[in-house]
Design a protein around this motif. Structure first.
Motif, PDB file in Angstrom:
ATOM      1  N   ARG A 122       0.846  -1.178   0.000  1.00 24.80           N
ATOM      2  CA  ARG A 122       0.000   0.000   0.000  1.00 24.80           C
ATOM      3  C   ARG A 122       0.890   1.240   0.000  1.00 24.80           C
ATOM      4  N   THR A 123       0.279   2.386  -0.132  1.00 29.47           N
ATOM      5  CA  THR A 123       1.041   3.631  -0.150  1.00 29.47           C
ATOM      6  C   THR A 123       1.527   3.936   1.255  1.00 29.47           C
ATOM      7  N   PHE A 124       2.758   3.555   1.518  1.00 30.68           N
ATOM      8  CA  PHE A 124       3.341   3.665   2.860  1.00 30.68           C
ATOM      9  C   PHE A 124       3.282   5.089   3.365  1.00 30.68           C
ATOM     10  N   SER A 125       3.603   6.043   2.510  1.00 32.54           N
ATOM     11  CA  SER A 125       3.740   7.428   2.946  1.00 32.54           C
ATOM     12  C   SER A 125       2.419   8.080   3.328  1.00 32.54           C
ATOM     13  N   SER A 126       1.309   7.416   3.110  1.00 33.40           N
ATOM     14  CA  SER A 126       0.008   7.986   3.446  1.00 33.40           C
ATOM     15  C   SER A 126      -0.492   7.576   4.820  1.00 33.40           C
ATOM     16  N   TYR A 127       0.250   6.736   5.509  1.00 30.23           N
ATOM     17  CA  TYR A 127      -0.250   6.170   6.759  1.00 30.23           C
ATOM     18  C   TYR A 127       0.741   6.304   7.905  1.00 30.23           C
ATOM     19  N   GLY A 128       0.183   6.440   9.093  1.00 32.56           N
ATOM     20  CA  GLY A 128       1.005   6.385  10.279  1.00 32.56           C
ATOM     21  C   GLY A 128       1.508   4.976  10.527  1.00 32.56           C
ATOM     22  N   MET A 129       2.566   4.890  11.295  1.00 30.43           N
ATOM     23  CA  MET A 129       3.150   3.607  11.655  1.00 30.43           C
ATOM     24  C   MET A 129       3.432   3.590  13.157  1.00 30.43           C
ATOM     25  N   GLY A 130       3.598   2.405  13.686  1.00 35.43           N
ATOM     26  CA  GLY A 130       3.863   2.319  15.109  1.00 35.43           C
ATOM     27  C   GLY A 130       4.667   1.087  15.481  1.00 35.43           C
ATOM     28  N   TRP A 131       5.189   1.123  16.679  1.00 34.47           N
ATOM     29  CA  TRP A 131       5.867  -0.030  17.280  1.00 34.47           C
ATOM     30  C   TRP A 131       5.152  -0.385  18.580  1.00 34.47           C
ATOM     31  N   PHE A 132       4.963  -1.655  18.776  1.00 39.78           N
ATOM     32  CA  PHE A 132       4.349  -2.184  19.979  1.00 39.78           C
ATOM     33  C   PHE A 132       5.211  -3.343  20.464  1.00 39.78           C
ATOM     34  N   ARG A 133       5.041  -3.728  21.719  1.00 41.00           N
ATOM     35  CA  ARG A 133       5.812  -4.841  22.236  1.00 41.00           C
ATOM     36  C   ARG A 133       4.969  -5.701  23.154  1.00 41.00           C
ATOM     37  N   GLN A 134       5.352  -6.949  23.244  1.00 40.93           N
ATOM     38  CA  GLN A 134       4.654  -7.877  24.125  1.00 40.93           C
ATOM     39  C   GLN A 134       5.668  -8.749  24.837  1.00 40.93           C
ATOM     40  N   ALA A 135       5.701  -8.609  26.148  1.00 42.10           N
ATOM     41  CA  ALA A 135       6.582  -9.427  26.979  1.00 42.10           C
ATOM     42  C   ALA A 135       5.836 -10.709  27.369  1.00 42.10           C
ATOM     43  N   PRO A 136       6.574 -11.749  27.720  1.00 47.61           N
ATOM     44  CA  PRO A 136       5.931 -13.019  28.114  1.00 47.61           C
ATOM     45  C   PRO A 136       4.941 -12.812  29.258  1.00 47.61           C
ATOM     46  N   GLY A 137       3.738 -13.313  29.089  1.00 47.05           N
ATOM     47  CA  GLY A 137       2.730 -13.222  30.130  1.00 47.05           C
ATOM     48  C   GLY A 137       2.066 -11.869  30.269  1.00 47.05           C
ATOM     49  N   LYS A 138       2.400 -10.960  29.375  1.00 46.79           N
ATOM     50  CA  LYS A 138       1.824  -9.618  29.452  1.00 46.79           C
ATOM     51  C   LYS A 138       1.067  -9.284  28.186  1.00 46.79           C
ATOM     52  N   GLU A 139       0.215  -8.277  28.281  1.00 47.39           N
ATOM     53  CA  GLU A 139      -0.520  -7.823  27.121  1.00 47.39           C
ATOM     54  C   GLU A 139       0.377  -6.973  26.229  1.00 47.39           C
ATOM     55  N   ARG A 140      -0.037  -6.862  24.987  1.00 45.00           N
ATOM     56  CA  ARG A 140       0.701  -6.017  24.058  1.00 45.00           C
ATOM     57  C   ARG A 140       0.666  -4.574  24.535  1.00 45.00           C
ATOM     58  N   GLU A 141       1.794  -3.903  24.404  1.00 39.82           N
ATOM     59  CA  GLU A 141       1.956  -2.542  24.924  1.00 39.82           C
ATOM     60  C   GLU A 141       2.366  -1.592  23.801  1.00 39.82           C
ATOM     61  N   PHE A 142       1.729  -0.435  23.785  1.00 34.79           N
ATOM     62  CA  PHE A 142       2.123   0.631  22.866  1.00 34.79           C
ATOM     63  C   PHE A 142       3.526   1.119  23.212  1.00 34.79           C
ATOM     64  N   VAL A 143       4.359   1.328  22.210  1.00 31.40           N
ATOM     65  CA  VAL A 143       5.711   1.866  22.421  1.00 31.40           C
ATOM     66  C   VAL A 143       5.838   3.243  21.787  1.00 31.40           C
ATOM     67  N   ALA A 144       5.543   3.342  20.491  1.00 31.81           N
ATOM     68  CA  ALA A 144       5.719   4.617  19.795  1.00 31.81           C
ATOM     69  C   ALA A 144       4.924   4.619  18.499  1.00 31.81           C
ATOM     70  N   THR A 145       4.503   5.804  18.106  1.00 35.25           N
ATOM     71  CA  THR A 145       3.865   5.978  16.806  1.00 35.25           C
ATOM     72  C   THR A 145       4.463   7.186  16.101  1.00 35.25           C
ATOM     73  N   ILE A 146       4.316   7.207  14.799  1.00 36.35           N
ATOM     74  CA  ILE A 146       4.791   8.309  13.979  1.00 36.35           C
ATOM     75  C   ILE A 146       3.758   8.545  12.888  1.00 36.35           C
ATOM     76  N   ASN A 147       3.503   9.817  12.580  1.00 36.21           N
ATOM     77  CA  ASN A 147       2.489  10.104  11.570  1.00 36.21           C
ATOM     78  C   ASN A 147       3.054   9.877  10.170  1.00 36.21           C
ATOM     79  N   SER A 148       2.202  10.062   9.177  1.00 36.93           N
ATOM     80  CA  SER A 148       2.583   9.701   7.810  1.00 36.93           C
ATOM     81  C   SER A 148       3.787  10.478   7.299  1.00 36.93           C
ATOM     82  N   GLY A 149       3.873  11.748   7.665  1.00 32.14           N
ATOM     83  CA  GLY A 149       4.973  12.569   7.189  1.00 32.14           C
ATOM     84  C   GLY A 149       6.213  12.514   8.054  1.00 32.14           C
TER      85      GLY A 149
END
Length: 123
Positions: A26-53
């Motif tokens: 898809r058109t990568f530059s039109s969308y925000g992206m993010g990083w998330f992490r999940q440690a053993p036994g824990k729920e997925r956690e938000f780490v960072a996001t960046i907007n399209s530009g």
């Protein structure tokens, strides 16, 4: 969309790693992206996001000042530079395409999730 994350590994506390996530389909530059992490036994956690530009970023408090999210739209790639790593940063890190926060659920959703890359920080 296919997301391919890489760059994880084993590092000592205080060390650094740089994660990369390439996107296709898809058109990568039109969308925000993010990083998330999940440690053993824990729920997925938000780490960072960046907007399209790339001009707006957001971080979870625990990584502010240590992690930096960036993107190269010419290469369809988002990065996560992780410095001063701590054992509590140990997790599988996933990139997310077009992440969105829901005030109703209190969770993040995304159009697509990458398969994840393991980051292990030893003390």
């Amino acid at each position: 969309v296919q997301l391919q994350a890489s760059g994880g590994g084993l590092v000592q506390a205080g060390g650094s790693l740089r994660l990369s996530c390439g996107a296709s389909g898809r058109t990568f530059s039109s969308y925000g992206m993010g990083w998330f992490r999940q440690a053993p036994g824990k729920e997925r956690e938000f780490v960072a996001t960046i907007n399209s530009g790339g001009g707006s970023t957001n971080y979870v408090d625990s990584v502010k000042g240590r992690f930096t999210i960036s993107r190269d739209n010419a290469k369809n790639t988002v990065y996560l530079q992780m410095n001063s790593l701590k054992p509590e940063d140990t997790a599988v890190y996933h990139c997310a395409f077009n992440p969105r926060y829901s005030r109703i659920t209190g969770n993040y959703g995304a159009d697509y999730w990458g398969q994840g890359t393991q980051v292990t920080v030893s003390s």
